[in-house]
Write a protein that holds these residues in place. Structure first.
Motif, PDB file in Angstrom:
ATOM      1  N   ASN A   1      29.595  95.760 -30.432  1.00 35.03           N
ATOM      2  CA  ASN A   1      29.563  95.901 -28.969  1.00 35.03           C
ATOM      3  C   ASN A   1      30.517  94.942 -28.268  1.00 35.03           C
ATOM      4  O   ASN A   1      30.129  94.205 -27.353  1.00 35.03           O
ATOM      5  N   MET A   2      31.770  94.953 -28.698  1.00 33.33           N
ATOM      6  CA  MET A   2      32.768  94.086 -28.083  1.00 33.33           C
ATOM      7  C   MET A   2      33.041  94.525 -26.652  1.00 33.33           C
ATOM      8  O   MET A   2      33.070  95.715 -26.337  1.00 33.33           O
ATOM      9  N   SER A   3      33.239  93.571 -25.773  1.00 33.01           N
ATOM     10  CA  SER A   3      33.513  93.865 -24.373  1.00 33.01           C
ATOM     11  C   SER A   3      34.850  94.593 -24.237  1.00 33.01           C
ATOM     12  O   SER A   3      35.879  94.109 -24.700  1.00 33.01           O
ATOM     13  N   GLU A   4      34.835  95.741 -23.593  1.00 38.96           N
ATOM     14  CA  GLU A   4      36.079  96.485 -23.388  1.00 38.96           C
ATOM     15  C   GLU A   4      37.010  95.748 -22.440  1.00 38.96           C
ATOM     16  O   GLU A   4      38.215  95.658 -22.671  1.00 38.96           O
ATOM     17  N   ALA A   5      36.449  95.202 -21.364  1.00 35.37           N
ATOM     18  CA  ALA A   5      37.277  94.492 -20.388  1.00 35.37           C
ATOM     19  C   ALA A   5      37.890  93.238 -21.003  1.00 35.37           C
ATOM     20  O   ALA A   5      39.089  92.966 -20.844  1.00 35.37           O
ATOM     21  N   GLY A   6      37.065  92.478 -21.712  1.00 38.41           N
ATOM     22  CA  GLY A   6      37.562  91.258 -22.333  1.00 38.41           C
ATOM     23  C   GLY A   6      38.584  91.542 -23.415  1.00 38.41           C
ATOM     24  O   GLY A   6      39.616  90.869 -23.508  1.00 38.41           O
ATOM     25  N   SER A   7      38.317  92.541 -24.252  1.00 40.36           N
ATOM     26  CA  SER A   7      39.235  92.889 -25.334  1.00 40.36           C
ATOM     27  C   SER A   7      40.585  93.325 -24.789  1.00 40.36           C
ATOM     28  O   SER A   7      41.637  92.948 -25.311  1.00 40.36           O
ATOM     29  N   ALA A   8      40.561  94.122 -23.727  1.00 39.61           N
ATOM     30  CA  ALA A   8      41.810  94.600 -23.137  1.00 39.61           C
ATOM     31  C   ALA A   8      42.617  93.450 -22.530  1.00 39.61           C
ATOM     32  O   ALA A   8      43.849  93.405 -22.652  1.00 39.61           O
ATOM     33  N   ARG A   9      41.929  92.523 -21.887  1.00 38.27           N
ATOM     34  CA  ARG A   9      42.608  91.380 -21.268  1.00 38.27           C
ATOM     35  C   ARG A   9      43.196  90.443 -22.321  1.00 38.27           C
ATOM     36  O   ARG A   9      44.281  89.885 -22.142  1.00 38.27           O
ATOM     37  N   LEU A  10      42.489  90.270 -23.444  1.00 40.72           N
ATOM     38  CA  LEU A  10      42.916  89.331 -24.475  1.00 40.72           C
ATOM     39  C   LEU A  10      43.950  89.913 -25.430  1.00 40.72           C
ATOM     40  O   LEU A  10      44.688  89.163 -26.071  1.00 40.72           O
ATOM     41  N   ALA A  11      43.995  91.247 -25.530  1.00 40.52           N
ATOM     42  CA  ALA A  11      44.828  91.889 -26.551  1.00 40.52           C
ATOM     43  C   ALA A  11      46.276  91.404 -26.580  1.00 40.52           C
ATOM     44  O   ALA A  11      46.802  91.081 -27.660  1.00 40.52           O
ATOM     45  N   PRO A  12      46.989  91.328 -25.449  1.00 47.21           N
ATOM     46  CA  PRO A  12      48.388  90.888 -25.514  1.00 47.21           C
ATOM     47  C   PRO A  12      48.544  89.474 -26.066  1.00 47.21           C
ATOM     48  O   PRO A  12      49.538  89.168 -26.741  1.00 47.21           O
ATOM     49  N   PHE A  13      47.569  88.615 -25.815  1.00 49.40           N
ATOM     50  CA  PHE A  13      47.651  87.236 -26.287  1.00 49.40           C
ATOM     51  C   PHE A  13      47.288  87.143 -27.765  1.00 49.40           C
ATOM     52  O   PHE A  13      47.876  86.362 -28.511  1.00 49.40           O
ATOM     53  N   GLN A  14      46.324  87.954 -28.199  1.00 51.49           N
ATOM     54  CA  GLN A  14      45.979  87.998 -29.620  1.00 51.49           C
ATOM     55  C   GLN A  14      47.153  88.525 -30.444  1.00 51.49           C
ATOM     56  O   GLN A  14      47.398  88.081 -31.563  1.00 51.49           O
ATOM     57  N   GLN A  15      47.888  89.463 -29.864  1.00 49.24           N
ATOM     58  CA  GLN A  15      49.023  90.042 -30.588  1.00 49.24           C
ATOM     59  C   GLN A  15      50.176  89.062 -30.729  1.00 49.24           C
ATOM     60  O   GLN A  15      51.091  89.274 -31.525  1.00 49.24           O
ATOM     61  N   ALA A  16      50.130  87.961 -29.976  1.00 50.17           N
ATOM     62  CA  ALA A  16      51.184  86.952 -30.054  1.00 50.17           C
ATOM     63  C   ALA A  16      50.954  85.946 -31.173  1.00 50.17           C
ATOM     64  O   ALA A  16      51.788  85.060 -31.388  1.00 50.17           O
ATOM     65  N   ILE A  17      49.824  86.055 -31.886  1.00 52.07           N
ATOM     66  CA  ILE A  17      49.575  85.149 -33.007  1.00 52.07           C
ATOM     67  C   ILE A  17      50.711  85.319 -34.015  1.00 52.07           C
ATOM     68  O   ILE A  17      50.973  86.431 -34.484  1.00 52.07           O
ATOM     69  N   PRO A  18      51.422  84.226 -34.366  1.00 54.89           N
ATOM     70  CA  PRO A  18      52.594  84.365 -35.234  1.00 54.89           C
ATOM     71  C   PRO A  18      52.255  84.835 -36.635  1.00 54.89           C
ATOM     72  O   PRO A  18      53.028  85.560 -37.259  1.00 54.89           O
TER      73      PRO A  18
END
Length: 331
Positions: free
Chosen positions: A277-294
């Motif tokens: 039950n991951m938060s859709e709003a939180g996941s969407a907001r965080l996604a671009p920053f998570q994708q920046a993990i080297p």
């Protein structure tokens, strides 16, 4: 050079034969090679861990055979970083490690034991702890819920009169929810496991260390402890909190010979499942920053940072928050 289970995922993708095999494997689950960008530097073998039980060892073995004419070639040497044990580094020391049944905690407990330490391994999973004690000699298992005082008492009883070091590794993630969505249940559980339990265990061992005149404590924080865009509200608060606990204790107890430091990991390939039950709003907001993990680190790579700070090699380091994140924090 032959492709093996220790060849990196990037090396597999860059090889004509290996690349086609990996793409075929991904296609079966509807994924594409772009999804592997954060793990290109990890060995192929790590996919077994990352799959969270969905990929058996036989799949990796079959890929290696398919890339090498039906044979599994002998590894000529592991690719990339290789764990190098420092014999005797923890000789005569008793070290408590929490979260020791899996992931970073298991890698930390295993390394300390192999470097001569007597490890008190604490975790809520008795079954996984039993497996660890069979795998690595020199480990004393204590199963229990460290949010409960009786479990903390049991850990201290197992350690006895001496505690040279404590590694507070146990932790859970949240559901990526922003503050307006975070439920009491999520908040209470994450804070209890990630902040209150480590504090209580620190509080329990500090008098023992103070009496001995020495000791080392390592609290595992997170990139979420130094920024606001790495996870949800509860997890971020808990990791900011553990950094505060670390700095305060380092200041208070440094003059008494006790060092207290923290490691702040970025992405880690431990295969620990995310909460439901991951938060859709939180996941969407965080996604671009998570994708920046080297890149994702292995549990063993994090254990290398942790054991260094616990060892006497870190004699002049106190109150440090070490970003062990592959450079994510400087992007």
């Amino acid at each position: 050079m032959a492709l093996t289970a220790r060849s990196t995922i990037g090396e597999w993708l860059n090889d004509k034969t290996g690349g086609e095999l990996i793409k075929g494997l991904l296609a079966q689950s509807g994924a594409n090679p772009d999804s592997l960008a954060p793990v290109l530097g990890l060995p192929l073998q790590q996919l077994v861990v990352l799959s969270q039980g969905q990929m058996p060892q036989s799949v990796v073995d079959d890929l290696v055979r398919a890339a090498n004419g039906g044979e599994i070639p002998e590894d000529t040497g592991p690719a990339g970083w290789v764990e190098k044990i420092t014999a005797g580094r923890f000789d005569g020391k008793t070290v408590i490690v929490t979260g020791a049944a899996s992931g970073i905690g298991k890698a930390t407990a295993s390394r300390i034991a192999r470097e001569g330490g007597r490890v008190i391994a604490a975790d809520i999973s008795a079954e996984k702890l039993d497996a660890l004690t069979q795998e690595v000699p020199g480990i004393v298992a204590v199963a229990g819920d460290l949010t409960k005082q009786d479990a903390i008492d049991a850990v201290l009883a197992a350690a006895g009169d001496r505690v040279d070091a404590l590694a507070n590794v146990a932790g859970i993630n949240d559901d990526f929810s922003p503050a307006g969505e975070t439920t009491d249940a999520v908040w209470d559980r994450v804070i209890a496991i990630n902040l209150t339990a480590p504090f209580k265990l620190m509080r329990a061992v500090l008098p023992v260390m103070e009496k001995a005149g020495h000791g080392a404590i390592l609290n595992v924080a997170s990139e979420a402890g130094v920024r606001g865009n790495a996870s949800g509200n509860a997890y971020t608060a808990s990791k900011h909190g553990i950094i505060g606990v670390t700095k305060s204790a380092a200041f208070m107890y440094g003059p008494k010979g006790i060092r207290v430091n923290s490691v702040a990991p970025g992405g880690v390939a431990t295969g620990i499942p995310m909460p439901p039950n991951m938060s859709e709003a939180g996941s969407a907001r965080l996604a671009p920053f998570q994708q920046a993990i080297p890149a994702l680190a292995t549990a063993e790579e994090l254990a290398a940072s942790i054991t260094f700070l616990l060892s006497d090699d870190a004699v002049n380091i106190n109150g440090a928050i070490v970003a062990s994140d592959g450079g994510w924090s400087v992007q």
